[in-house]
Design a protein around this motif. Structure first.
Motif, short mmCIF file in Angstrom:
data_model
loop_
_atom_site.label_atom_id
_atom_site.label_comp_id
_atom_site.label_asym_id
_atom_site.label_seq_id
_atom_site.Cartn_x
_atom_site.Cartn_y
_atom_site.Cartn_z
N ARG A 14 2.25 -4.15 6.66
CA ARG A 14 2.65 -3.18 7.70
C ARG A 14 3.22 -3.85 8.90
N TRP A 38 2.86 6.98 13.26
CA TRP A 38 3.83 5.59 12.71
C TRP A 38 3.56 5.12 11.29
N SER A 39 2.86 5.92 10.49
CA SER A 39 2.42 5.52 9.02
C SER A 39 3.54 5.30 8.07
N HIS A 40 4.55 5.77 8.45
CA HIS A 40 5.72 5.61 7.61
C HIS A 40 6.75 4.37 8.04
N THR A 41 6.22 3.40 8.90
CA THR A 41 6.86 2.59 9.55
C THR A 41 6.47 1.00 9.29
N HIS A 42 7.21 0.14 9.23
CA HIS A 42 6.93 -1.39 9.36
C HIS A 42 7.27 -1.88 10.63
N LEU A 99 11.80 2.29 9.27
CA LEU A 99 11.14 3.15 8.17
C LEU A 99 10.85 2.40 7.00
N LEU A 100 9.67 2.72 6.02
CA LEU A 100 9.18 2.12 4.95
C LEU A 100 10.13 2.68 3.74
N LYS A 101 10.44 1.93 2.98
CA LYS A 101 11.32 2.37 1.90
C LYS A 101 10.34 3.19 0.88
N ASP A 102 11.25 3.72 0.14
CA ASP A 102 10.31 4.58 -0.89
C ASP A 102 9.17 3.73 -1.76
N GLU A 144 7.80 1.03 -0.85
CA GLU A 144 6.88 0.43 0.09
C GLU A 144 5.73 1.48 0.39
N LEU A 145 6.03 2.70 0.16
CA LEU A 145 5.04 3.82 0.36
C LEU A 145 4.16 3.98 -0.66
#
Length: 116
Positions: free
Chosen positions: A3, A77-81, A110-113, A115-116
Motif C-alpha cells: 500500500r 484512504w483505503s482505496h489508494t496507494h 487509486l488502487l486498480k481493481d 489490487e483491491l
C-alpha cells in the motif's frame, strides 16, 4: 499488495535521518496544523495502538521504516496507494526532516481493481 512506496529522493533523506536518529517510523498525519502529511519520528516516539493501521514497511538498504495511519483516516484512504516523496520547503516542526529544509509529502493514486 504493498500500500506504500518511497521515491529515491525520500529514501536518500531517510538514510540521512537514520544516521542521525537511529530507527525510524512514519505516521500519516490526519490533518490539523500541517494538513495531511507523513510525519517521520524516531521509532517508538509516536505511540501507535488499536486506533492505528499498519500500512506496510518501507525497505531502504538494510533497514525498514514502518508506516502507520489512524484507522479513522484509513477509511477515507483505503482505496489508494501512497508514495512518500520529499520536496523543498519547511514542513511540520514535529517531523524529523523539518530542519533539513525539505518536507515529506504523500502522492496517491487509486488502487486498480486487481489490487483491491
Amino acid at each position: 499488495m504493498a500500500r506504500v512506496a518511497l521515491t529515491t529522493e525520500a529514501a536518500d533523506v531517510l538514510r540521512r535521518l537514520r544516521a542521525d536518529h537511529g530507527e525510524l517510523m512514519f505516521h500519516q498525519s490526519g490533518g490539523c496544523c500541517d494538513g495531511s502529511a507523513p510525519m517521520c519520528y524516531p521509532a517508538g516516539e509516536f505511540r501507535t495502538g488499536g486506533a492505528d493501521i499498519h500500512l506496510g514497511d518501507l525497505s531502504v538498504d538494510s533497514f525498514v521504516v514502518p508506516v502507520w495511519m489512524s484507522a479513522a483516516q484509513f477509511e477515507y484512504w483505503s482505496h489508494t496507494h501512497l508514495t512518500i516523496d520529499v520536496v523543498p520547503g519547511r514542513g511540520s516542526g514535529f517531523s524529523l526532516e523539518s530542519p533539513m529544509g525539505v518536507r515529506f509529502l504523500v502522492r496517491s493514486r487509486l488502487l486498480k481493481d486487481e489490487e483491491l
